[in-house]
Design a protein around this motif. Structure first.
Motif: not given
Length: 164
Positions: A54-55, A83-85, A145-147, A159-161
């Motif tokens: 996720i980062v 946007t995870f840092q 998957g890609n989510e 839900r995020f992509r």
């Protein structure tokens, strides 16, 4: 359908928490498979960085499935992003406002700290309020998957992509 989504999240949370890298009997310990000695009465450590998955990428909000209400679909996903840092920081875009805040991850549990945003007046029809209210309720996360799935305390799911 809601029960299916909850079952998916529960299964993903269990799968993520079951993945441990502990050496087998007779296997030499290395920095990547060394067990950690934590006293039985100690609180588990809070990890302030999430999995590498996720980062880095920009995560665009697709929709939120609410408990008994119809789902909220992001009209323009590129205007609602995370946007995870590393180090527990997250950049947030909520329609016409941008800012940043903190997040904590402990296993599959996740929570956001206060998010400081600009205070622009977004146009009528903006979904910034719904987006920010939902982020304040995040209790766990999982990948499907890609989510990126963010499970909210009330049982709803965001839900995020990725943007790329």
């Amino acid at each position: 359908m809601i029960a299916d989504q909850r079952s998916l999240v529960v299964a993903l949370v269990l799968a993520l928490s079951a993945c441990q890298n502990i050496p087998r009997t007779g296997e030499a310990a290395s920095p990547t498979n060394m067990p950690t000695n934590i006293p039985g009465n100690a609180m588990p450590p809070v990890v302030t960085t999430a999995a590498d998955l996720i980062v880095g990428p920009e995560w665009r909000w697709q929709r939120t499935q609410l408990g008994n209400a119809p789902q909220v679909v992001a009209a323009t996903p590129v205007r609602y992003t995370l946007t995870f840092q590393g180090g527990g920081r997250v950049n947030v875009r909520a329609d016409c406002n941008r800012g940043s805040g903190s997040y904590e991850v402990n296993g599959a549990q996740m929570k956001f700290g206060a998010i400081a945003l600009t205070r622009m007046g977004c146009p009528p029809g903006s979904q910034d309020g719904e987006f920010l209210r939902s982020l304040a309720q995040v209790a766990a996360y999982a990948m499907a998957g890609n989510e990126l799935l963010l499970l909210l305390a009330d049982g709803a799911m965001m839900r995020f992509r990725t943007g790329s």
